[in-house]
Structures are given as C-alpha cells and as structure tokens.
Motif scaffolding. Structure first.
Motif, PDB file in Angstrom:
ATOM      1  N   CYS A 252      -3.431  10.806  -3.096  1.00 32.26           N
ATOM      2  CA  CYS A 252      -2.589  11.110  -4.254  1.00 32.26           C
ATOM      3  C   CYS A 252      -3.157  12.244  -5.119  1.00 32.26           C
ATOM      4  O   CYS A 252      -4.374  12.446  -5.180  1.00 32.26           O
ATOM      5  CB  CYS A 252      -2.468   9.856  -5.115  1.00 32.26           C
ATOM      6  SG  CYS A 252      -1.932   8.411  -4.197  1.00 32.26           S
TER       7      CYS A 252
ATOM      8  N   CYS B 192      -3.534   5.859   3.372  1.00 31.82           N
ATOM      9  CA  CYS B 192      -3.812   6.325   2.016  1.00 31.82           C
ATOM     10  C   CYS B 192      -2.982   7.581   1.766  1.00 31.82           C
ATOM     11  O   CYS B 192      -2.854   8.440   2.634  1.00 31.82           O
ATOM     12  CB  CYS B 192      -5.294   6.647   1.866  1.00 31.82           C
ATOM     13  SG  CYS B 192      -5.661   7.636   0.400  1.00 31.82           S
ATOM     14  N   ASN B 193      -2.418   7.683   0.568  1.00 34.48           N
ATOM     15  CA  ASN B 193      -1.538   8.815   0.245  1.00 34.48           C
ATOM     16  C   ASN B 193      -2.288  10.041  -0.285  1.00 34.48           C
ATOM     17  O   ASN B 193      -1.660  11.024  -0.639  1.00 34.48           O
ATOM     18  CB  ASN B 193      -0.504   8.369  -0.784  1.00 34.48           C
ATOM     19  CG  ASN B 193       0.504   7.419  -0.177  1.00 34.48           C
ATOM     20  OD1 ASN B 193       1.401   7.838   0.553  1.00 34.48           O
ATOM     21  ND2 ASN B 193       0.373   6.131  -0.451  1.00 34.48           N
TER      22      ASN B 193
ATOM     23  N   CYS C 222      -5.380   0.750  -6.674  1.00 35.69           N
ATOM     24  CA  CYS C 222      -4.519   1.422  -5.694  1.00 35.69           C
ATOM     25  C   CYS C 222      -3.243   0.600  -5.491  1.00 35.69           C
ATOM     26  O   CYS C 222      -3.307  -0.516  -4.981  1.00 35.69           O
ATOM     27  CB  CYS C 222      -5.228   1.602  -4.351  1.00 35.69           C
ATOM     28  SG  CYS C 222      -4.074   2.189  -3.084  1.00 35.69           S
TER      29      CYS C 222
ATOM     30  N   TYR D 220      -1.008   0.967  -3.362  1.00 38.71           N
ATOM     31  CA  TYR D 220      -0.632   0.892  -1.950  1.00 38.71           C
ATOM     32  C   TYR D 220      -1.586  -0.009  -1.163  1.00 38.71           C
ATOM     33  O   TYR D 220      -1.428  -0.191   0.023  1.00 38.71           O
ATOM     34  CB  TYR D 220      -0.628   2.305  -1.341  1.00 38.71           C
ATOM     35  CG  TYR D 220       0.316   3.225  -2.079  1.00 38.71           C
ATOM     36  CD1 TYR D 220       1.673   3.249  -1.777  1.00 38.71           C
ATOM     37  CD2 TYR D 220      -0.133   4.035  -3.115  1.00 38.71           C
ATOM     38  CE1 TYR D 220       2.547   4.065  -2.470  1.00 38.71           C
ATOM     39  CE2 TYR D 220       0.738   4.852  -3.825  1.00 38.71           C
ATOM     40  CZ  TYR D 220       2.066   4.862  -3.497  1.00 38.71           C
ATOM     41  OH  TYR D 220       2.939   5.655  -4.200  1.00 38.71           O
TER      42      TYR D 220
ATOM     43  N   PRO E 185      -4.754   9.966  -8.317  1.00 42.01           N
ATOM     44  CA  PRO E 185      -5.175   8.722  -7.656  1.00 42.01           C
ATOM     45  C   PRO E 185      -5.727   7.669  -8.614  1.00 42.01           C
ATOM     46  O   PRO E 185      -6.734   7.904  -9.284  1.00 42.01           O
ATOM     47  CB  PRO E 185      -6.265   9.186  -6.680  1.00 42.01           C
ATOM     48  CG  PRO E 185      -6.730  10.503  -7.186  1.00 42.01           C
ATOM     49  CD  PRO E 185      -5.636  11.105  -8.000  1.00 42.01           C
ATOM     50  N   ALA E 186      -5.070   6.530  -8.642  1.00 38.27           N
ATOM     51  CA  ALA E 186      -5.505   5.445  -9.530  1.00 38.27           C
ATOM     52  C   ALA E 186      -6.862   4.907  -9.091  1.00 38.27           C
ATOM     53  O   ALA E 186      -7.674   4.482  -9.919  1.00 38.27           O
ATOM     54  CB  ALA E 186      -4.461   4.327  -9.516  1.00 38.27           C
ATOM     55  N   CYS E 187      -7.139   4.949  -7.783  1.00 31.81           N
ATOM     56  CA  CYS E 187      -8.424   4.441  -7.277  1.00 31.81           C
ATOM     57  C   CYS E 187      -9.573   5.225  -7.886  1.00 31.81           C
ATOM     58  O   CYS E 187     -10.605   4.661  -8.256  1.00 31.81           O
ATOM     59  CB  CYS E 187      -8.460   4.556  -5.750  1.00 31.81           C
ATOM     60  SG  CYS E 187      -8.204   6.244  -5.150  1.00 31.81           S
TER      61      CYS E 187
ATOM     62  N   VAL F 249      -7.377   0.788  -0.212  1.00 26.81           N
ATOM     63  CA  VAL F 249      -8.843   0.765  -0.220  1.00 26.81           C
ATOM     64  C   VAL F 249      -9.221  -0.653   0.203  1.00 26.81           C
ATOM     65  O   VAL F 249      -8.558  -1.622  -0.194  1.00 26.81           O
ATOM     66  CB  VAL F 249      -9.450   1.048  -1.609  1.00 26.81           C
ATOM     67  CG1 VAL F 249     -10.933   1.398  -1.471  1.00 26.81           C
ATOM     68  CG2 VAL F 249      -8.717   2.162  -2.320  1.00 26.81           C
TER      69      VAL F 249
ATOM     70  N   LYS G 133     -11.980   3.524   2.874  1.00 28.89           N
ATOM     71  CA  LYS G 133     -10.562   3.887   2.949  1.00 28.89           C
ATOM     72  C   LYS G 133     -10.347   4.969   3.996  1.00 28.89           C
ATOM     73  O   LYS G 133     -11.321   5.505   4.544  1.00 28.89           O
ATOM     74  CB  LYS G 133     -10.056   4.354   1.592  1.00 28.89           C
ATOM     75  CG  LYS G 133     -10.776   5.593   1.072  1.00 28.89           C
ATOM     76  CD  LYS G 133     -10.230   6.005  -0.262  1.00 28.89           C
ATOM     77  CE  LYS G 133      -8.894   6.684  -0.121  1.00 28.89           C
ATOM     78  NZ  LYS G 133      -8.917   7.846   0.769  1.00 28.89           N
TER      79      LYS G 133
HETATM   80  S1  SF4 Z   1      -6.487   4.813  -2.194  1.00 27.04           S
HETATM   81 FE1  SF4 Z   1      -4.472   4.432  -3.126  1.00 27.04          FE
HETATM   82  S2  SF4 Z   1      -4.481   5.435  -5.143  1.00 27.04           S
HETATM   83 FE2  SF4 Z   1      -6.255   6.189  -3.982  1.00 27.04          FE
HETATM   84  S3  SF4 Z   1      -5.524   8.117  -3.112  1.00 27.04           S
HETATM   85 FE3  SF4 Z   1      -5.188   6.489  -1.552  1.00 27.04          FE
HETATM   86  S4  SF4 Z   1      -3.090   5.723  -1.905  1.00 27.04           S
HETATM   87 FE4  SF4 Z   1      -3.684   6.950  -3.724  1.00 27.04          FE
END
Ligand code: SF4
Ligand code: SF4
Length: 499
Positions: free
Chosen positions: A185, A182-183, A225, A227, A188-190, A230, A241
């Motif tokens: 972010c 997980c980045n 997400c 990537y 974060p789109a999630c 999740v 995640k």
């Molecule tokens: S789950 Fe996906 S969108 Fe959410 S913070 Fe991690 S990499 Fe980013």
C-alpha cells in the motif's frame, strides 16, 4: 509535488482458474519453513466465502486499516497508548483457528507398515504439535468452488452487507476467485502501527518489507493490516509478509506468483505518483469517492511537465519509459477497468483487480435479445453490488462501466473476426463504453495474447541505496530517511535470471 515510483500488479479475474499454482509456488519459495506452516503470502479465495483468515474483512472484529475521526486519519486499532495496553492480550488478533491448523499426513506409514489385514492409512497430524488429529476441519481454502454452499457463502462479510440484494438460492448462486497478497500500500497501516520501525516501504519500487532484525514480535502490524497479510512466525517470534519477490524485481523479473500463473492473469508495471497528496487522498471524506481519489494520485507519464519534474527529482529514464509502457497504467488509469480491493480501508492498495464477467442470470425465463449487448451487464450472475462491495466501497457505476468495456472489447473483436454483429446494438454499446476501437484492440491484445515482456514491465535502474521511505509511526505520509537496509532474506536466497 514529490514524484515517486511504485510497481503495481493487476490481476484479471476474468481469467483466474482457481488452480492455486500461484499460492503453491509462493509457499515453496517463501513460506516453507518451521513457524510458517500456516502462512500463505499468496492465497486464492473462492467468493462468496469467509476467506483466509476467516472473515478478514470484518473490521469490527479485527480493527484493521484507517478511519476518519473528526476529519483526521487514524488507525482503527487506536493510538500508540491504547495499542500498547493490548501488548500482552490483543483481542483483535486472528488466532490459529481463524487461519487453520496446518497439517500433513504420516506418509511413512504407507511405505514402512508391517503386513496387516487392512491397508495402512496415512493419518493426518498437526504441524504445530506433531500430534495426530482426527480429521482436518478447516483449511486456507476450505470452501473451494463453493464447497460448503450457502453455509460458507453466508459467512462472507460482503454478503452480510448486501443481504437484501443477494439471494443464495441454488439456481441464483454465483462464484468467483479472488487471489490475494500484500497490497504494498501507499499508505500502509502495518508500517504506521509498528513501534519498532521494523516495517518499511522501499524508495525505488514501493515494496513493503519487514526488517527481521528490528522486529520485536509485538504484532501491531497484524492487527493494523486490514487485509491480514502480515503473519506471525511462532518459531522466530517475528512478523513476516509477502516480499513481492524483491530479489526478482531487482533483476527485472516478475514475482513468482506472476511468473507461474497458469491463467496468465497477472500483470506488473510501474506507476508514477505524487507522494505529497497521500494524506489528502487517504482522508477523502466519502468512502465511495476513495477509488476516484486514488486514481488522481497517479501522474501521466506522457506529460512533458511530469517527465521534466521526474527527471529533476532523480527518476531514471528507464522508469519513466517503463511507466509509459506499463500495463498497469493502461488498465488502471487509461481504461479504468482495474480496481483496488476495499479502498474504504484507506491504505491505498497497489494491487488492482479487473472484475470478472459472468454468465447471464436468466431469472423468470426473461429472454435477453442476443442483439442487445448492454442489458447483459445488468443481468450477470455475479451481482454488481457484490463486486462494488469488494472494489469500490459500494459504488456500482465504475464497476458497471468496466464490465461494459470488457463486453465492448469482445463484441468489437467479434465484429472484426466473425462479423455477425448487429450494427445498431454495436454502435449503442460503443457509445456507452466510451473507448475508441483502437483502444479496445490494444486492450484485447493485452488481456488475451500479450507476450511476457508486455505483461511484465519491470525497470531495474532506479536503485537508490542511500534511501528508503519511512512512514511516520502512527501517522500517514512519509519521508525519505535512513539507510537502505533490508534483511528479510539472506543474500544467498537471491534468485538469478532464470529465463
Ligand atoms: S501488510 Fe497490509 S497494510 Fe501493510 S502494505 Fe501489505 S496489505 Fe498494506
Ligand atoms: S495461478 Fe493464476 S490462474 Fe491459477 S489460481 Fe493463481 S492467479 Fe488464478
């Protein structure tokens, strides 16, 4: 200006061995439970290849990340109403075949078998339904080291995009490893996609977590997400995640994947950024400008005005000092050799990658003079276009410069230690790479022989138990609200200082 802190990870792909120790140790600590058998919070992909889950970069299929619609940043998976319409059947979710059917072997048979004419066999069985399977047909890293050759390599969406430039013939093929997690972010789109508000970003270190008690298992986060980091636990019916090993980070320790990395490719350090500019930066019009725009979010921790403002906003000196010593700040901002994965998804990922150098591709017997260093960068086996497709939305210039700097570092160190370096070629290279010899020496130390406390700078004194960052649902940017309340792991799972 709202100054916030984030722990950033940098991975030097030049040193990744593809040993998967990071994935195994992470799995043992975090995802070795019923319902989590197929989950790899950290996985290592061999590229080119489809990755895990298969073709996760194909956003036409999975609808992850953000897009600009009439200049406005919106989730690619749609607004709240269209997402709710998919609640009982979401065609954009990866299914188990996109990951793999997790399996084990009936080892007991080897020990307990009756005496037979033939040797007993440990048959594979599914960890989902316990039934025997004929043979595993796919796994989280099925195309390891290019096994599967051109068949799996051509399943890579980046290759598809670049088909004109890249040939997959045997003598021209290439490979590299891409560890992924997980980045965490900045946009974060999630988090934005969760109607229950169960995913949140922590105030003090930017770690993104799922509150297991609030999660309703609707899985909008999995679609959102880009990537695909999740996962849905089919036993608990909740999303899970990577936790960035938050109990360790709180104790000033690196994540398990970083601690155990055999190649010592991973670095951790804090960065200060301006939270007020997240929406503006994520809405950058041309996706090729997103990398530069993302860098502009980061604040100079040596600037007296930034220091004064950070202190005024309650950021402790431990974090300001950590940001000044941060290996991530050096590699990402000062030397510009580390890049975010797919910035075009607009989530502003906080894991950065140093692209790998690769052998020279000697096409048509063309000889490159060993005394000319610059042409090397344009004749490497891994095409610049491929790396740019991964890290800069297709812009090859920053990638070329980073590779030049990595070559300049090597040639400069060779000049110091061995001395057999052509002066003219050296001067030309130094000129083009644009870094001072002292910077190259510091870069060499950090990338090759840095000690534990230089690779991992993790301040612990920024806890604010009253706050966490709350991203407006369905939108970008955030406010600090709410009670600090994470419940992803029971307290007894907290790890004590083991060093
Ligand atoms: S789950 Fe996906 S969108 Fe959410 S913070 Fe991690 S990499 Fe980013
Ligand atoms: S442990 Fe380190 S070297 Fe090994 S695969 Fe993971 S990132 Fe690469």
């Amino acid at each position: 200006m709202r100054i916030r802190t984030q722990i950033v990870m940098v991975m030097n792909l030049d040193k990744c061995l593809g040993c998967h120790t990071c994935s195994i140790t992470c799995k043992n600590v975090w995802a070795s439970r019923p319902g989590a058998e197929y989950m790899w919070f950290n996985n290592v992909e061999t590229r080119p290849g489809p990755g895990y889950p298969k073709r996760w970069e194909d956003q036409e299929k999975y609808k992850g990340g953000w897009v600009l619609k009439n200049g406005k940043l919106v989730l690619r998976s749609g607004g709240a109403i269209s997402r709710l319409l998919n609640i009982f059947h979401n065609p954009h979710l990866p299914i188990i075949d996109d990951y793999y059917e997790p399996w084990s072997y009936n080892y007991e048979e080897l020990a307990n078998s009756e005496e037979k004419e033939h040797q007993p066999v440990a048959r594979p069985y599914s960890l989902l339904d316990g039934k025997y399977i004929d043979a595993p047909k796919w796994g989280p890293n099925w195309n390891d080291d290019l096994a599967g050759g051109t068949f799996t390599a051509s399943m890579d969406p980046n290759i598809e995009k670049l088909q004109k430039q890249i040939a997959l013939e045997y003598e021209k093929t290439f490979m590299m490893y891409l560890p992924r997690l997980c980045n965490h972010c900045l946009n974060p789109a999630c988090v934005a996609a969760c109607p229950a508000g169960a995913i949140y970003k922590r105030h003090e270190d930017g770690i993104v977590l799922v509150d297991q008690e609030s999660c309703r298992g609707w899985r909008f986060c999995i679609t959102a997400c880009p990537y695909k980091k999740v996962y849905f636990n089919w036993e608990t019916k909740k999303s899970e995640k990577c936790t960035f090993c938050y109990p360790r980070i709180e104790a000033g320790l690196p994540t398990v994947c970083s601690e155990t990395c055999v190649g010592r490719i991973r670095y951790l350090g804090p960065i200060l950024y301006d939270a007020d500019r997240i929406l503006e930066v994520a809405s950058t019009k041309d996706e090729k400008d997103l990398y530069e725009a993302q860098l502009s979010l980061f604040l100079n921790p040596f600037d007296p005005d930034v220091i004064a403002e950070a202190r005024r906003q309650g950021i402790s000196d431990a974090w300001i000092n950590g940001a000044q010593r941060s290996p991530a700040y050096k590699m990402v901002v000062q030397w510009r050799i580390a890049f975010p994965l797919h910035p075009e998804y607009r989530t502003l990922p906080m894991i950065f990658y140093i692209p790998p150098l690769s052998p020279i591709l000697d096409v048509n017997g063309k000889d490159l003079s060993p005394e000319e260093y610059i042409p090397f960068v344009d004749n490497m086996r891994i095409p610049l276009e491929y790396l740019a497709s991964l890290f800069t939305a297709g812009d090859t210039k920053p990638i070329r410069m980073a590779l030049l700097r990595l070559i300049a570092m090597r040639i400069h160190m060779r000049k110091i230690t061995v001395g057999d370096v052509n002066e003219n070629a050296y001067n030309k290279l130094m000129n083009e790479a644009g870094l001072e010899p002292s910077q190259l020496e510091e870069m060499h130390r950090l990338l090759s022989i840095a000690k534990y406390n230089e690779r991992f700078v993790i301040p612990t004194a920024n806890r604010n138990p009253e706050k966490h960052l709350d991203i407006h649902k369905g939108a970008c940017g955030f406010e600090e609200i709410g009670e600090y309340n994470y419940k992803v792991a029971p307290k007894d799972l907290r790890i004590r200082n083991i060093r």
